[in-house]
Design a protein around this motif. Structure first.
Motif, PDB file in Angstrom:
ATOM      1  N   ARG A 136       0.767  -1.399  -0.038  1.00 43.49           N
ATOM      2  CA  ARG A 136       0.051   0.209   0.214  1.00 43.49           C
ATOM      3  C   ARG A 136       0.859   1.076   0.023  1.00 43.49           C
ATOM      4  NH1 ARG A 136      -2.742  -3.814   3.026  1.00 43.49           N
ATOM      5  NH2 ARG A 136      -4.847  -4.223   2.640  1.00 43.49           N
ATOM      6  N   GLU A 137       0.347   2.286  -0.528  1.00 43.51           N
ATOM      7  CA  GLU A 137       0.837   3.552  -0.559  1.00 43.51           C
ATOM      8  C   GLU A 137       1.107   4.213   0.825  1.00 43.51           C
ATOM      9  OE1 GLU A 137      -1.031   6.321  -3.025  1.00 43.51           O
ATOM     10  OE2 GLU A 137      -1.031   5.170  -4.761  1.00 43.51           O
ATOM     11  N   PRO A 138       1.869   4.928   1.094  1.00 41.13           N
ATOM     12  CA  PRO A 138       2.055   5.735   2.675  1.00 41.13           C
ATOM     13  C   PRO A 138       0.951   6.237   3.122  1.00 41.13           C
ATOM     14  CG  PRO A 138       4.056   6.243   1.277  1.00 41.13           C
ATOM     15  CD  PRO A 138       3.026   5.623   0.138  1.00 41.13           C
ATOM     16  N   ARG A 139       0.403   5.917   4.420  1.00 39.72           N
ATOM     17  CA  ARG A 139      -0.805   6.405   4.824  1.00 39.72           C
ATOM     18  C   ARG A 139      -0.595   6.769   6.236  1.00 39.72           C
ATOM     19  NH1 ARG A 139       0.447   1.656   3.850  1.00 39.72           N
ATOM     20  NH2 ARG A 139       0.113  -0.352   5.118  1.00 39.72           N
ATOM     21  N   PRO A 140      -1.657   7.582   7.087  1.00 38.44           N
ATOM     22  CA  PRO A 140      -1.203   8.064   8.329  1.00 38.44           C
ATOM     23  C   PRO A 140      -1.124   6.773   9.030  1.00 38.44           C
ATOM     24  CG  PRO A 140      -2.901   9.144   7.502  1.00 38.44           C
ATOM     25  CD  PRO A 140      -2.700   8.070   6.196  1.00 38.44           C
ATOM     26  N   VAL A 141      -0.420   6.946  10.460  1.00 38.85           N
ATOM     27  CA  VAL A 141      -0.287   5.734  11.152  1.00 38.85           C
ATOM     28  C   VAL A 141      -1.754   5.579  11.774  1.00 38.85           C
ATOM     29  CG1 VAL A 141       0.561   5.061  13.391  1.00 38.85           C
ATOM     30  CG2 VAL A 141       2.025   6.355  11.903  1.00 38.85           C
ATOM     31  N   ALA A 142      -2.574   6.492  12.093  1.00 39.84           N
ATOM     32  CA  ALA A 142      -4.042   6.192  12.442  1.00 39.84           C
ATOM     33  C   ALA A 142      -4.825   5.167  11.860  1.00 39.84           C
ATOM     34  CB  ALA A 142      -4.712   7.553  12.798  1.00 39.84           C
ATOM     35  N   THR A 143      -4.440   5.243  10.441  1.00 40.83           N
ATOM     36  CA  THR A 143      -4.778   4.380   9.258  1.00 40.83           C
ATOM     37  C   THR A 143      -4.304   2.898   9.449  1.00 40.83           C
ATOM     38  OG1 THR A 143      -5.895   6.302   8.103  1.00 40.83           O
ATOM     39  CG2 THR A 143      -5.688   4.054   6.799  1.00 40.83           C
ATOM     40  N   ALA A 144      -3.026   3.075   9.272  1.00 41.91           N
ATOM     41  CA  ALA A 144      -2.204   1.840   9.023  1.00 41.91           C
ATOM     42  C   ALA A 144      -2.374   0.895  10.213  1.00 41.91           C
ATOM     43  CB  ALA A 144      -0.706   2.121   8.994  1.00 41.91           C
ATOM     44  N   ARG A 145      -2.712   1.507  11.695  1.00 44.24           N
ATOM     45  CA  ARG A 145      -2.690   0.646  12.682  1.00 44.24           C
ATOM     46  C   ARG A 145      -3.871  -0.379  12.715  1.00 44.24           C
ATOM     47  NH1 ARG A 145      -6.036   4.465  17.052  1.00 44.24           N
ATOM     48  NH2 ARG A 145      -7.591   5.434  15.818  1.00 44.24           N
ATOM     49  N   TYR A 146      -4.937  -0.280  11.895  1.00 50.92           N
ATOM     50  CA  TYR A 146      -5.879  -1.265  11.787  1.00 50.92           C
ATOM     51  C   TYR A 146      -5.331  -2.478  11.206  1.00 50.92           C
ATOM     52  CZ  TYR A 146      -8.840   2.279  13.623  1.00 50.92           C
ATOM     53  OH  TYR A 146      -9.578   3.052  14.430  1.00 50.92           O
ATOM     54  N   GLU A 147      -4.354  -2.425  10.152  1.00 52.60           N
ATOM     55  CA  GLU A 147      -3.725  -3.571   9.648  1.00 52.60           C
ATOM     56  C   GLU A 147      -3.154  -4.472  10.718  1.00 52.60           C
ATOM     57  OE1 GLU A 147      -1.572  -2.527   5.994  1.00 52.60           O
ATOM     58  OE2 GLU A 147      -2.825  -0.558   6.154  1.00 52.60           O
ATOM     59  N   LEU A 148      -2.458  -3.660  11.603  1.00 55.59           N
ATOM     60  CA  LEU A 148      -1.524  -4.461  12.807  1.00 55.59           C
ATOM     61  C   LEU A 148      -2.513  -5.064  13.749  1.00 55.59           C
ATOM     62  CD1 LEU A 148       1.256  -1.405  13.505  1.00 55.59           C
ATOM     63  CD2 LEU A 148       1.381  -3.755  12.176  1.00 55.59           C
ATOM     64  N   TYR A 149      -3.727  -4.226  14.016  1.00 51.61           N
ATOM     65  CA  TYR A 149      -4.471  -4.897  15.030  1.00 51.61           C
ATOM     66  C   TYR A 149      -5.190  -6.099  14.418  1.00 51.61           C
ATOM     67  CZ  TYR A 149      -5.251  -0.155  17.095  1.00 51.61           C
ATOM     68  OH  TYR A 149      -5.055   0.905  17.968  1.00 51.61           O
ATOM     69  N   TRP A 150      -5.570  -6.132  13.044  1.00 54.28           N
ATOM     70  CA  TRP A 150      -5.747  -7.188  12.336  1.00 54.28           C
ATOM     71  C   TRP A 150      -4.986  -8.437  12.603  1.00 54.28           C
ATOM     72  CZ3 TRP A 150      -6.742  -7.504   6.344  1.00 54.28           C
ATOM     73  CH2 TRP A 150      -7.351  -8.732   5.921  1.00 54.28           C
ATOM     74  N   MET A 151      -3.669  -8.025  12.462  1.00 57.84           N
ATOM     75  CA  MET A 151      -2.575  -9.095  12.450  1.00 57.84           C
ATOM     76  C   MET A 151      -2.597  -9.811  13.896  1.00 57.84           C
ATOM     77  SD  MET A 151       0.625  -7.630  10.605  1.00 57.84           S
ATOM     78  CE  MET A 151       0.509  -6.748   8.936  1.00 57.84           C
ATOM     79  N   TRP A 152      -2.674  -8.908  14.912  1.00 66.86           N
ATOM     80  CA  TRP A 152      -2.617  -9.199  16.273  1.00 66.86           C
ATOM     81  C   TRP A 152      -3.778 -10.012  16.670  1.00 66.86           C
ATOM     82  CZ3 TRP A 152      -0.921  -3.657  17.515  1.00 66.86           C
ATOM     83  CH2 TRP A 152       0.450  -3.585  17.416  1.00 66.86           C
ATOM     84  N   SER A 153      -5.064  -9.607  15.850  1.00 67.20           N
ATOM     85  CA  SER A 153      -6.402 -10.275  16.509  1.00 67.20           C
ATOM     86  C   SER A 153      -6.223 -11.524  16.029  1.00 67.20           C
ATOM     87  CB  SER A 153      -7.487  -9.493  15.772  1.00 67.20           C
ATOM     88  OG  SER A 153      -7.459  -9.880  14.336  1.00 67.20           O
ATOM     89  N   LEU A 154      -5.462 -12.033  15.089  1.00 69.13           N
ATOM     90  CA  LEU A 154      -5.501 -13.620  14.560  1.00 69.13           C
ATOM     91  C   LEU A 154      -4.854 -14.565  15.804  1.00 69.13           C
ATOM     92  CD1 LEU A 154      -4.232 -12.880  11.035  1.00 69.13           C
ATOM     93  CD2 LEU A 154      -6.549 -13.296  11.895  1.00 69.13           C
ATOM     94  N   GLN A 155      -4.356 -13.764  17.046  1.00 70.93           N
ATOM     95  CA  GLN A 155      -3.398 -14.799  17.857  1.00 70.93           C
ATOM     96  C   GLN A 155      -4.418 -15.332  18.828  1.00 70.93           C
ATOM     97  OE1 GLN A 155      -0.523 -15.418  16.838  1.00 70.93           O
ATOM     98  NE2 GLN A 155      -0.989 -14.135  15.161  1.00 70.93           N
ATOM     99  N   TYR A 156      -5.859 -15.023  18.855  1.00 72.14           N
ATOM    100  CA  TYR A 156      -6.751 -15.230  20.035  1.00 72.14           C
ATOM    101  C   TYR A 156      -7.842 -16.308  19.359  1.00 72.14           C
ATOM    102  CZ  TYR A 156      -4.533 -11.248  22.178  1.00 72.14           C
ATOM    103  OH  TYR A 156      -3.538 -10.465  22.654  1.00 72.14           O
ATOM    104  N   ASP A 157      -8.471 -16.906  20.442  1.00 71.92           N
ATOM    105  CA  ASP A 157      -9.816 -17.538  20.288  1.00 71.92           C
ATOM    106  C   ASP A 157     -10.843 -16.544  19.890  1.00 71.92           C
ATOM    107  OD1 ASP A 157      -8.242 -19.875  20.730  1.00 71.92           O
ATOM    108  OD2 ASP A 157      -8.653 -19.678  22.887  1.00 71.92           O
ATOM    109  N   LYS A 158     -11.866 -17.148  19.153  1.00 72.57           N
ATOM    110  CA  LYS A 158     -13.117 -16.229  18.680  1.00 72.57           C
ATOM    111  C   LYS A 158     -13.854 -15.827  20.004  1.00 72.57           C
ATOM    112  CE  LYS A 158     -16.670 -19.797  18.051  1.00 72.57           C
ATOM    113  NZ  LYS A 158     -17.826 -20.006  16.943  1.00 72.57           N
ATOM    114  N   GLU A 159     -13.824 -16.280  21.059  1.00 74.26           N
ATOM    115  CA  GLU A 159     -14.570 -15.940  22.301  1.00 74.26           C
ATOM    116  C   GLU A 159     -13.867 -14.932  23.022  1.00 74.26           C
ATOM    117  OE1 GLU A 159     -14.118 -19.379  21.960  1.00 74.26           O
ATOM    118  OE2 GLU A 159     -15.974 -20.238  21.518  1.00 74.26           O
TER     119      GLU A 159
END
Length: 246
Positions: free
Chosen positions: A17-40
């Motif tokens: 992706r093209e450069p974007r604000p940290v406030a926007t890019a953080r959701y991609e990091l959140y997404w990666m981290w969210s994959l480490q947890y159980d659905k509940e």
């Protein structure tokens, strides 16, 4: 975010992706981290700089037993600000989607993108949607993430407004300001929180409208007295921590 992504063989690649604000890019990091947890699992997405934890934020949720698919949003004060009366929120939505597409939402309350709670399955679905909104709109303005957040809810893309549901999200609950786990107080700048009954100076606590303690006080630094209190407690903690290391 080079090396945060990989090809089919698992080798790191440059950020597609093209450069974007940290406030926007953080959701991609959140997404990666969210994959480490159980659905509940319960996950919280929260700003760090202006947050003060006063109670265990998940106690109320975990006491209900195992659930999944819940997504909790938290609003700004609707008596003070609406999307259409906020220069910033109005601009973020218009920039991303065009005025014709978002003008029906101008009378709606502002939902804060900096404070979200949900089960892992709902959070992951929400985060994929947030990333997709950037890919669709290419809005690079700082703050557009809040535009994406409000658009997703009010447009019904999260299945929140018409009773329908989407995969991973069974329901979306929007909590009014001062009536949920996270209390967003930034819009309340005309009067001190103490004068509004939202700050107990003696107990040094930010409160909900019913007088109970806010589990999470968000944007506390907009209030002079609350900000001084938190800064003082942080200094005390730092002094104790440094002393323990000697």
């Amino acid at each position: 975010m080079n090396n945060a992504f990989g090809d089919a063989n698992g080798s790191p690649i440059s950020d597609p992706r093209e450069p974007r604000p940290v406030a926007t890019a953080r959701y991609e990091l959140y997404w990666m981290w969210s994959l480490q947890y159980d659905k509940e699992s319960w996950l919280m997405l929260i700003d760090a700089r202006d947050v003060w934890f006063q109670l265990h934020p998940f106690q109320e949720l975990t006491s209900r037993g195992k659930v999944s698919g819940e997504l909790h949003f938290f609003g700004e004060n609707a008596d003070v600000v609406r999307i259409g009366t906020s220069r910033f929120n109005r601009s973020w939505l218009i920039t991303a989607y065009g005025e014709k597409n978002v003008s029906p939402y101008f009378e709606k309350p502002v939902i804060c993108s900096g404070s979200t709670i949900g089960n892992q399955d709902a959070i992951e679905t929400y985060l994929r949607a947030m990333v997709a909104e950037y890919d669709t709109t290419l809005c690079k303005s700082k703050g557009c993430d809040q535009g994406f957040h409000n658009y997703l809810y009010y447009s019904g893309k999260l299945g929140a407004t018409d009773g329908s549901s989407v995969e991973g999200i069974s329901k979306v609950i929007v909590h009014d300001q001062g009536k949920g786990i996270i209390n967003n107080v930034a819009a309340l700048r005309d009067k001190p929180l103490k004068e509004l009954g939202l700050y107990n100076a003696e107990k040094q606590l930010v409160l909900n409208w019913d007088g109970t303690t806010s589990a999470v006080a968000h944007q506390y630094d907009r209030d002079k007295e609350a900000n001084i209190m938190v800064k003082g407690k942080k200094r005390q903690f730092e002094q104790k921590w440094r002393a323990s290391k000697k």
